[in-house]
Design a protein around this motif. Structure first.
Motif, PDB file in Angstrom:
ATOM      1  N   LEU A  26       0.645  -1.254   0.220  1.00 22.85           N
ATOM      2  CA  LEU A  26      -0.050   0.032  -0.035  1.00 22.85           C
ATOM      3  C   LEU A  26       0.882   1.238   0.103  1.00 22.85           C
ATOM      4  CD1 LEU A  26      -2.598  -0.854   2.654  1.00 22.85           C
ATOM      5  CD2 LEU A  26      -2.994  -1.112   0.060  1.00 22.85           C
ATOM      6  N   LYS A  29       2.509   1.650  -3.374  1.00 25.82           N
ATOM      7  CA  LYS A  29       1.301   1.366  -4.494  1.00 25.82           C
ATOM      8  C   LYS A  29       1.662   0.440  -5.466  1.00 25.82           C
ATOM      9  CE  LYS A  29      -0.083   6.171  -3.872  1.00 25.82           C
ATOM     10  NZ  LYS A  29       0.405   6.551  -2.974  1.00 25.82           N
ATOM     11  N   ASN A  30       2.109  -0.778  -4.918  1.00 27.09           N
ATOM     12  CA  ASN A  30       2.341  -1.909  -5.882  1.00 27.09           C
ATOM     13  C   ASN A  30       2.084  -3.140  -4.984  1.00 27.09           C
ATOM     14  OD1 ASN A  30       3.572  -3.877  -7.597  1.00 27.09           O
ATOM     15  ND2 ASN A  30       5.238  -2.612  -8.438  1.00 27.09           N
ATOM     16  N   GLU A  90       2.743  -2.082 -11.610  1.00 27.99           N
ATOM     17  CA  GLU A  90       2.207  -3.049 -10.706  1.00 27.99           C
ATOM     18  C   GLU A  90       1.625  -4.384 -11.885  1.00 27.99           C
ATOM     19  OE1 GLU A  90      -0.725  -2.813  -7.131  1.00 27.99           O
ATOM     20  OE2 GLU A  90      -1.570  -1.694  -8.728  1.00 27.99           O
ATOM     21  N   ARG A  98      -7.731  -1.579  -8.710  1.00 31.34           N
ATOM     22  CA  ARG A  98      -8.018  -0.443  -8.528  1.00 31.34           C
ATOM     23  C   ARG A  98      -9.052   0.082  -9.534  1.00 31.34           C
ATOM     24  NH1 ARG A  98      -3.576   1.597  -5.860  1.00 31.34           N
ATOM     25  NH2 ARG A  98      -1.626   0.315  -5.845  1.00 31.34           N
TER      26      ARG A  98
END
Length: 265
Positions: A26, A29-30, A90, A98
């Motif tokens: 988190l 962001k991956n 990602e 997302r």
């Protein structure tokens, strides 16, 4: 310690590892770091379970053999995935979470991360039964298992390296890898990863001892996960979306999991 106590210890340790993986993913962001943490964590924690002191029976060299392979397997796979995740976009499997409502992404990733801890605990059952086989001396079964482990690690490493070189060549952009081991199986890396887990029942299984039948859990769990859950299905869906008919032709010619001679083009 009894089998159940060791397995519960593995579960607790891996819950901590996977919660850390979730939080780290988190922050950066991956979500791909989930796979990295699981590989490193499972290798190290299960090696520790294999090396846990015996209660008066078994063979220390057998424990070292099993613990050493698990550490090597986890470090190799973790390092390979680390290289694919660090500094790269990602993984599409996680990026898709997302879409629609990004606010649900943390919860969806939590439900991806945490179930991997009990999966590691199930693998530990086979590992501990093999490491604690009461036979005091190494024998032919240990040698066969060692051969399986060596073939598995070499096959997985070769598969990954063949794919890495294919992706690194700009001429292959938009193409489907169908060379080397990838001409015999659409997922040879997964096949060899599964193969390694068959070594533990080779060591542990004794038809006269009902508890040792539980050593079949590891290859069963890994086959189910790789072939039907988190391995083959999402990757093939992504490849169909990006390669279309090229990948459909590859599916027609090449076995999905177990290596077999390819069909003619």
């Amino acid at each position: 310690m009894m089998l159940i106590e060791i397995v519960l210890g593995v579960l607790a340790a891996m819950l901590a590892v996977m919660l850390s993986a979730w939080a780290f993913g988190l922050v950066v962001k991956n979500g791909g770091w989930t796979d990295v943490f699981w590989s490193y964590g499972t290798g190290v924690v299960l090696a520790g379970a294999a090396l846990w002191p015996l209660d008066g029976s078994g063979n220390l060299m057998r424990q070292i053999l099993i613990g050493g392979f698990l550490a090597l397997w986890g470090l190799r796979l973790g390092a390979y995935l680390h290289g694919r995740v660090a500094g790269h976009p990602e993984d599409p499997r996680y990026a898709a979470f997302r879409e629609g409502n990004p606010a649900t992404y943390p919860l969806r990733m939590l439900w991806v991360s945490l179930p991997q801890a009990p999966a590691s605990a199930l693998l530990a059952v086979s590992v501990v039964l093999a490491a604690r086989r009461p036979e005091p001396n190494l024998d032919v079964r240990d040698l066969i298992a060692l051969g399986i482990l060596i073939i598995a690690i070499l096959g997985e490493t070769t598969s990954d390296e063949q794919m890495r070189r294919f992706r690194a060549d700009p001429a292959n952009k938009g193409q489907v890898m169908d060379r080397g081991l990838w001409a015999w199986s659409r997922h040879p890396n997964y096949f060899f990863q599964w193969l390694g887990w068959t070594a533990y029942p080779v060591i542990a299984l004794d038809p006269a001892q009902p508890v040792t039948w539980l050593s079949l859990i590891a290859p069963g769990v890994m086959y189910g996960l790789l072939r039907h859950v988190s391995g083959v299905p999402p990757l093939e869906t992504a490849m169909l979306a990006s390669r279309g008919d090229l990948f459909r032709d590859y599916q027609r010619r090449v076995s999905v999991f177990f290596p077999t001679p390819p069909k003619d083009k």
